[in-house]
Design a protein around this motif. Structure first.
Motif, short mmCIF file in Angstrom:
data_model
loop_
_atom_site.label_atom_id
_atom_site.label_comp_id
_atom_site.label_asym_id
_atom_site.label_seq_id
_atom_site.Cartn_x
_atom_site.Cartn_y
_atom_site.Cartn_z
N GLN A 147 0.85 -1.20 0.00
CA GLN A 147 0.00 0.00 0.00
C GLN A 147 0.88 1.24 0.00
OE1 GLN A 147 -2.43 -0.87 3.46
NE2 GLN A 147 -4.23 -1.29 2.18
N TYR A 162 -6.62 -1.00 -6.14
CA TYR A 162 -7.46 0.18 -6.33
C TYR A 162 -6.78 1.37 -5.66
CZ TYR A 162 -10.94 -3.41 -7.40
OH TYR A 162 -11.61 -4.48 -7.95
N ILE A 163 -6.67 2.47 -6.41
CA ILE A 163 -5.97 3.66 -5.91
C ILE A 163 -6.88 4.87 -6.05
CG2 ILE A 163 -3.95 5.14 -6.17
CD1 ILE A 163 -2.46 2.76 -7.34
N VAL A 164 -7.06 5.62 -4.99
CA VAL A 164 -7.87 6.83 -4.99
C VAL A 164 -6.96 8.03 -5.22
CG1 VAL A 164 -9.44 8.30 -3.68
CG2 VAL A 164 -9.59 5.81 -3.46
N ASP A 188 -5.98 -7.43 -7.63
CA ASP A 188 -6.52 -6.15 -8.05
C ASP A 188 -6.06 -5.08 -7.06
OD1 ASP A 188 -7.80 -7.26 -10.17
OD2 ASP A 188 -9.78 -7.32 -9.24
N ASP A 247 -6.45 4.71 0.86
CA ASP A 247 -6.55 5.14 -0.54
C ASP A 247 -6.01 4.09 -1.51
OD1 ASP A 247 -7.79 7.43 0.16
OD2 ASP A 247 -6.14 8.79 -0.32
N VAL A 248 -5.19 3.18 -1.00
CA VAL A 248 -4.70 2.06 -1.80
C VAL A 248 -5.25 0.78 -1.20
CG1 VAL A 248 -2.69 0.81 -2.66
CG2 VAL A 248 -2.59 3.29 -2.42
N SER A 249 -6.04 0.08 -2.00
CA SER A 249 -6.65 -1.17 -1.54
C SER A 249 -6.17 -2.31 -2.42
CB SER A 249 -8.17 -1.06 -1.59
OG SER A 249 -8.79 -2.27 -1.18
#
Length: 376
Positions: A304, A350-352, A348, A336-338
């Motif tokens: 992360q 996911y980044i905000v 997978d 923010d990073v999953s």
């Protein structure tokens, strides 16, 4: 028994810098000199030698871009044959130029008159991402007002060009003054601001080398009105503007052809996410078959942090004399990073990306205090 040995490995942690493609553009247009060649140019280039002594939209746009970009500007130019200008040759030129250069954006200097080039640009972006992992946006020049065309007729004609088109990476720039595509391209390449700044930013300075020293006239002999420019902007065209009693011409906003309500209706949001995508992709490639990236809590926490590195770098801010200059994005927050493991070999991430607000509409209300208590 074990034979005594010493093994020394040089481990590459991949902590170095990556090549920046931001603020580097590829200009494509018809000409008669250096046809079929991709040329690297900067502020010291002799454009009369490279593009010929005669004026052309390509040459005018490139020089306007240089004037508005300021220091350390450089770019690439690909010259098309005149007969190829309105065909698909520009698409082939962009693909061929990938062997020579990697750029942030492409400027098509030959005026479009239909949706054909818009659809070509949309397909081209998809192909560049699929083949090279390169995110590219486009500025497409749009034909200006004709000699017998009023502003109302011009609005009606241009409305049909973008009607139904949906592509967040495309900006349509009409040639009302003459050099607007190049002016916008240069403004987006200015190193005085970040890629997160709108071309509408007034503190960046007034536009230069627009192509006309006076307000343009339509076919009826009337000067272009702010209302006409406002109507074009509402139709998703990117145009200059001016403020009464405030000297100079400025840009309205870097409008794209994203759908109504989309997250990418302005070019600065496209540029931010494109930059993050370029950097995250390189980090992800380095992790292919690396078992340190796994589903254990320690690995997830470490990665992360690893995958948020581009956002931390892009969020670097400065404070000078009490004035804050924000970074390109807001600093990443926890969560923010999953990282989600789908199978033992597929993950997978996911980044905000959190962007800053941009004040394009400012409303000021003044209150009058006429009470006796405060008269003293």
């Amino acid at each position: 028994m074990t034979w005594p040995t010493v093994t020394v490995n040089q481990v590459n942690q991949l902590l170095g810098e990556t090549t920046e493609v931001e603020r580097t553009l590829l200009f494509i247009g018809s000409g008669t000199v250096n046809v079929g060649k991709t040329l690297a140019v900067n502020a010291q280039s002799d454009f009369d030698e490279l593009l010929g002594a005669d004026d052309s939209p390509l040459k005018s746009d490139v020089m306007a871009a240089q004037a508005n970009a300021g220091q350390n500007w450089w770019a690439f130019i690909h010259v098309l044959d005149d007969e190829e200008a309105q065909e698909s040759a520009w698409v082939d030129a962009v693909m061929a130029a990938q062997l020579v250069c990697s750029v942030e954006g492409v400027v098509l200097c030959d005026d479009i008159i239909s949706k054909t080039q818009i659809n070509q640009a949309a397909t081209l972006r998809a192909n560049l991402i699929a083949k090279y992992g390169r995110w590219v946006w486009f500025i497409l020049a749009v034909q200006g007002m004709q000699e017998d065309e009023s502003q109302a007729d011009y609005l009606e004609r241009l409305a049909t060009i973008q009607d139904g088109a949906a592509e967040k990476s495309v900006q349509l720039v009409p040639r009302i003054w003459g050099n607007e595509p190049g002016v916008l391209a240069g403004r987006l390449c200015s190193r005085a601001v970040t890629i997160a700044d709108s071309p509408a930013r007034v503190k960046t300075g007034a536009l230069v080398s627009l192509g006309s020293d006076e307000l343009p006239l339509d076919g009826a002999g009337r000067t272009v009105e702010v209302a006409t420019l406002q109507a074009l902007e509402a139709k998703r065209f990117s145009v200059p503007m001016w403020y009464p009693d405030y000297a100079g011409f400025y840009w309205s906003d870097g409008r794209t052809l994203d759908v109504e309500g989309g997250d990418y209706q302005t070019i600065e949001t496209v540029r931010i996410v494109d930059k993050a995508a370029r950097r995250v992709r390189l980090l992800a490639i380095a992790k292919i078959a690396d078992r340190s990236l796994n589903s254990t809590p320690g690995s997830i926490a470490a990665h992360q942090t690893y995958f948020s590195k581009p956002l931390r770098e892009m969020s670097t801010a400065a404070n000078i004399n009490g004035v804050s200059f924000p970074g390109e994005v807001k600093p990443p927050q926890d969560g923010d990073v999953s990282i989600v493991w789908k199978t033992t070999k597929a993950v997978d991430i996911y980044i905000v990306v959190r962007i800053y607000e941009t004040p394009l509409t400012i409303t000021i209300s003044l209150l009058l205090d006429a009470s006796l208590e405060n008269a003293a």
